[in-house]
Design an enzyme around this catalytic site. Sequence first.
Site, mmCIF file in Angstrom:
data_model
loop_
_atom_site.group_PDB
_atom_site.id
_atom_site.type_symbol
_atom_site.label_atom_id
_atom_site.label_comp_id
_atom_site.label_asym_id
_atom_site.label_seq_id
_atom_site.Cartn_x
_atom_site.Cartn_y
_atom_site.Cartn_z
ATOM 1 N N HIS A 58 56.540 50.758 -122.374
ATOM 2 C CA HIS A 58 57.944 50.940 -121.968
ATOM 3 C C HIS A 58 58.516 51.969 -122.934
ATOM 4 C CE1 HIS A 58 57.325 46.567 -121.108
ATOM 5 N NE2 HIS A 58 58.156 46.729 -120.106
ATOM 6 N N GLU A 113 56.367 45.073 -109.847
ATOM 7 C CA GLU A 113 55.677 43.898 -110.400
ATOM 8 C C GLU A 113 56.465 42.644 -110.075
ATOM 9 O OE1 GLU A 113 54.285 44.357 -114.450
ATOM 10 O OE2 GLU A 113 54.574 42.222 -114.841
ATOM 11 N N HIS A 163 52.734 35.395 -113.658
ATOM 12 C CA HIS A 163 53.857 35.420 -112.719
ATOM 13 C C HIS A 163 53.494 34.679 -111.434
ATOM 14 C CE1 HIS A 163 55.465 39.398 -114.673
ATOM 15 N NE2 HIS A 163 55.313 38.429 -115.540
ATOM 16 N N ASP A 212 59.360 50.601 -126.320
ATOM 17 C CA ASP A 212 58.286 50.202 -127.245
ATOM 18 C C ASP A 212 57.885 51.342 -128.163
ATOM 19 O OD1 ASP A 212 58.099 48.041 -125.455
ATOM 20 O OD2 ASP A 212 56.483 49.027 -124.338
ATOM 21 N N ASP A 271 56.200 31.554 -119.427
ATOM 22 C CA ASP A 271 55.429 32.797 -119.295
ATOM 23 C C ASP A 271 54.996 33.193 -120.711
ATOM 24 O OD1 ASP A 271 54.363 35.202 -118.524
ATOM 25 O OD2 ASP A 271 56.282 36.202 -118.264
HETATM 26 C C1 XLS Z 1 57.331 40.564 -118.004
HETATM 27 C C2 XLS Z 1 56.562 41.627 -117.376
HETATM 28 C C3 XLS Z 1 56.581 42.965 -118.099
HETATM 29 C C4 XLS Z 1 56.081 44.052 -117.202
HETATM 30 C C5 XLS Z 1 56.468 45.422 -117.644
HETATM 31 O O1 XLS Z 1 57.161 39.381 -117.723
HETATM 32 O O2 XLS Z 1 55.247 41.170 -117.195
HETATM 33 O O3 XLS Z 1 55.847 42.882 -119.285
HETATM 34 O O4 XLS Z 1 54.698 44.006 -117.062
HETATM 35 O O5 XLS Z 1 57.839 45.587 -117.707
HETATM 36 NI NI NI Z 2 53.578 42.274 -116.681
HETATM 37 NI NI NI Z 3 55.032 38.985 -117.530
#
Ligand code: XLS
Ligand code: NI
Ligand code: NI
Length: 435
Positions: free
Chosen positions: A101, A232, A271, A104, A307
């Site tokens: 990101h 995602e 997820h 980061d 998570d």
């Molecule tokens: C958070 C997400 C994140 C994405 C990228 O739960 O998995 O890490 O992969 O923004």
């Molecule tokens: Ni992710």
């Molecule tokens: Ni995640």
Amino acid sequence: MTSGFFEGIEKVRFEGVDSDNPLAFRHYNPDEVVLGKRMEDHLRFAVAWWHTFAWEGGDPFGGATFERPWHPQDDMGRAKLKADIAFEMFELLGQPFFCWHDADIRPEQGNFADNLRTLEEITDYIGEKMQDVGTKLLWGTANMFSHRRWMAGASTNPDPDVFAFAAATVKSCMDATHKLNGENYVLWGGREGYETLLNTDLKTELDHMGRFLNMVVDYKHKIGFKGTILVEPKPQEPSKHQYDYDAATCIGFLRKYGLEDEVKLNLEQGHAILAGHSFEHELAVATAEGMLGSIDMNRNDYQSGWDTDQFPNNTPEVALAYYYVLKAGGFTTGGTNFDSKLRRQSIDPDDLIAGHIGGMDVCARGLKAAAAMIEDGGLETELTNRYSGWETPAAQAMLESNLDDITARVLADAVNPDPRSGRQEKLENYVNRFV
Ligand code: XLS
Ligand code: NI
Ligand code: NI
């Protein structure tokens, strides 16, 4: 000259199952050919910059546990040191890919113009390291969930100025991804959802998100980015409800906004579990629609339900996931990103290496088991047999007919079907032979 952060750690090598070296691969042998392709080219592993280098070991009850030479992360000099050490790690692991990101890799400046300047500077720096080390960019993405400006969403924010900030941010991250020859661009909307419906105009927010994603696709074509745009799915956390709930929800959304030929999915194991599915369910839904793009291979803690982004360690789960990836023809631009972080007590530099070795080994075992199941063909034969009734012309013609005609045939032929076993236990025993 290295930074010395990983001092005493040798380049990680494949030593086979009998090795007792804690920092060697036992299963991941990049050059081993599986189903006609090198293992490295099947799996396409990526290190996640955020969990590996940016996360400081905090949790909701306590602050940082890690003490790294690149802390505090508020300065460009230390951002470059962080990049130096990241590439030292990629070299030790023989890492083919990484992901980031914007937040980061560069310090947060609090305004767009300065964020843009530091992003350009650090991605130039990273680009030079990529040339030297050979690690490539699997995907880039924008962090539009950590800073307080995003608290009510990015493209779904009620404030149009936040939408504008989000658009400019994504443009800058797509430019940087394109510059670094990224193979995909990801959008994950942790704050694209709501905390309470009482203050949320759901229809307006979804329309804005659909419009935003169309702008992203238009921009991709404008700049000639050849990678894949991925969304995602995740059902909740940090928001109470996220619009990209799961694969099926995302596919419906993409179709509604005319994006089904332009955008694919980045599916994450943890997820899937949060959404009440198995990972293979999400993979099967995406592949049925031709929308599997890439995977984040990190598991949750099944007891806490959070998570927790742990490295995978369950070969049977991973094997079934790769079974669906292989059935779909394998990855094209996608790969296996470890969106995984260490436990906060794992504070040593070699814990970072060990975590990745473990994840890579489990995935290698899973891939080999999946390939063996594909080669054996047992599950495919089972499917062919189970649906073989549909191969007759009469059965196919029925799909083109109507309820009246079908009823007439049921009466005339006295149709009275005989139930057949679903053979689930036999199939589970079959899978167990390979994992
Ligand atoms: C958070 C997400 C994140 C994405 C990228 O739960 O998995 O890490 O992969 O923004
Ligand atoms: Ni992710
Ligand atoms: Ni995640």
